[in-house]
Enzyme design. Sequence first.
Site, short mmCIF file in Angstrom:
data_model
loop_
_atom_site.label_atom_id
_atom_site.label_comp_id
_atom_site.label_asym_id
_atom_site.label_seq_id
_atom_site.Cartn_x
_atom_site.Cartn_y
_atom_site.Cartn_z
N GLY A 156 0.79 -1.11 0.05
CA GLY A 156 0.09 -0.10 -0.10
C GLY A 156 0.91 1.20 0.15
N GLY B 74 -0.03 -4.74 0.38
CA GLY B 74 -1.31 -4.78 -0.18
C GLY B 74 -1.02 -5.50 -1.71
N ASP C 121 -2.12 -6.71 7.27
CA ASP C 121 -3.65 -6.47 6.96
C ASP C 121 -4.05 -6.98 5.59
OD1 ASP C 121 -2.02 -4.65 5.37
OD2 ASP C 121 -3.65 -2.99 5.59
N GLU D 22 4.99 -5.60 7.64
CA GLU D 22 4.42 -4.56 8.44
C GLU D 22 4.74 -4.30 9.62
OE1 GLU D 22 1.76 -5.15 4.94
OE2 GLU D 22 2.59 -6.47 6.28
#
Length: 332
Positions: free
Chosen positions: A64, A113, A144, A136
């Site tokens: 992301g 992502g 996530d 992360e």
Amino acid sequence: MAVVEAETVGGVGHIVLNRPEALNSLNGAMIDGIRAALDAWRDDDEVTSVLVTSSSPRAFCAGGDIKAIRQAVVDGDHEAGPAYFAAEYDLDEVIAGYPKPYVAVIEAAAFGGGLGISIHGSVRIVTENAVLAMPETAIGFVPDVGSSYFLSRLPGHAGRYLALTGTRITGTDALALGLATHFCPSEVVSDLKADILAGMDLDEVLDRYTTAPSTTELSFDAEAVAAVFERSSLVDIIDALVCDTPWSRTTKTQLATLSPTSLMATDALITRGADSTLRGCLDRELRMATWIITEPDFAEGVRAVLVDKDRAPQWKPLVLEMVRPEAFQQLL
């Protein structure tokens, strides 16, 4: 130049991730572009499948657009982050439930992502050059994009290991763990993509070009991972790493460099994810992401890894024993 190129070729909806200067890090425009294409093709009878590729030889998608989220946080914009994550996670759910074959071809880096827009698809093709990770915890964030769903279901506690340490795995690893569905040698992957776009039967193309990798040996010590990461708590895991092997020493060193807050929150997500639906995992991840980007480790971690790149984050708190689990327990 569009950051996402979407067109129909040979009855196939072709999405090309086209932000090579940022290693295809997903920004809002990319998320919106992918979602718009999938929505348009869902009920189009002339589109029989979707193929997702990258214009960059270096990355499928490096994750992301976390630097932009950090900047919003630093600027006091409390709406941008949650809105971005909500749109991203909704896209991941759309991909997971897409009614047509969704084929992602991972030829290089797929982080964070990038796994959300590939692993949830029905066909995940990797080459020997593929590198996958959920890194992360190194930036004060949490894994996530539904990773608490798909990582928590990997065999031998491998998902807990990957989520906590951010360890990078190979395409061969991904295939063995079930994260990938097919392996295609890089020397013929262009032919595979061309034949799919020529409208050839997908199963025939997969049969023609995909094969077993030259080795099925994992790049990490699966037996050691299973023995250590089955422990009931993070402290127990760290205590079990007695540094009697290179893997044990490396893993203990890795964990010592990562955000204690992220580690604690990540472990809670993986534990809860094992008994949740994908939607339940995404909702929980959204609550956790919304909270953790306001914690000091997020801005500091992104600064250290992606902005100043000094790789010397100053975590607050410094050790696991000082993390307050009650700060996020209600989010689970």
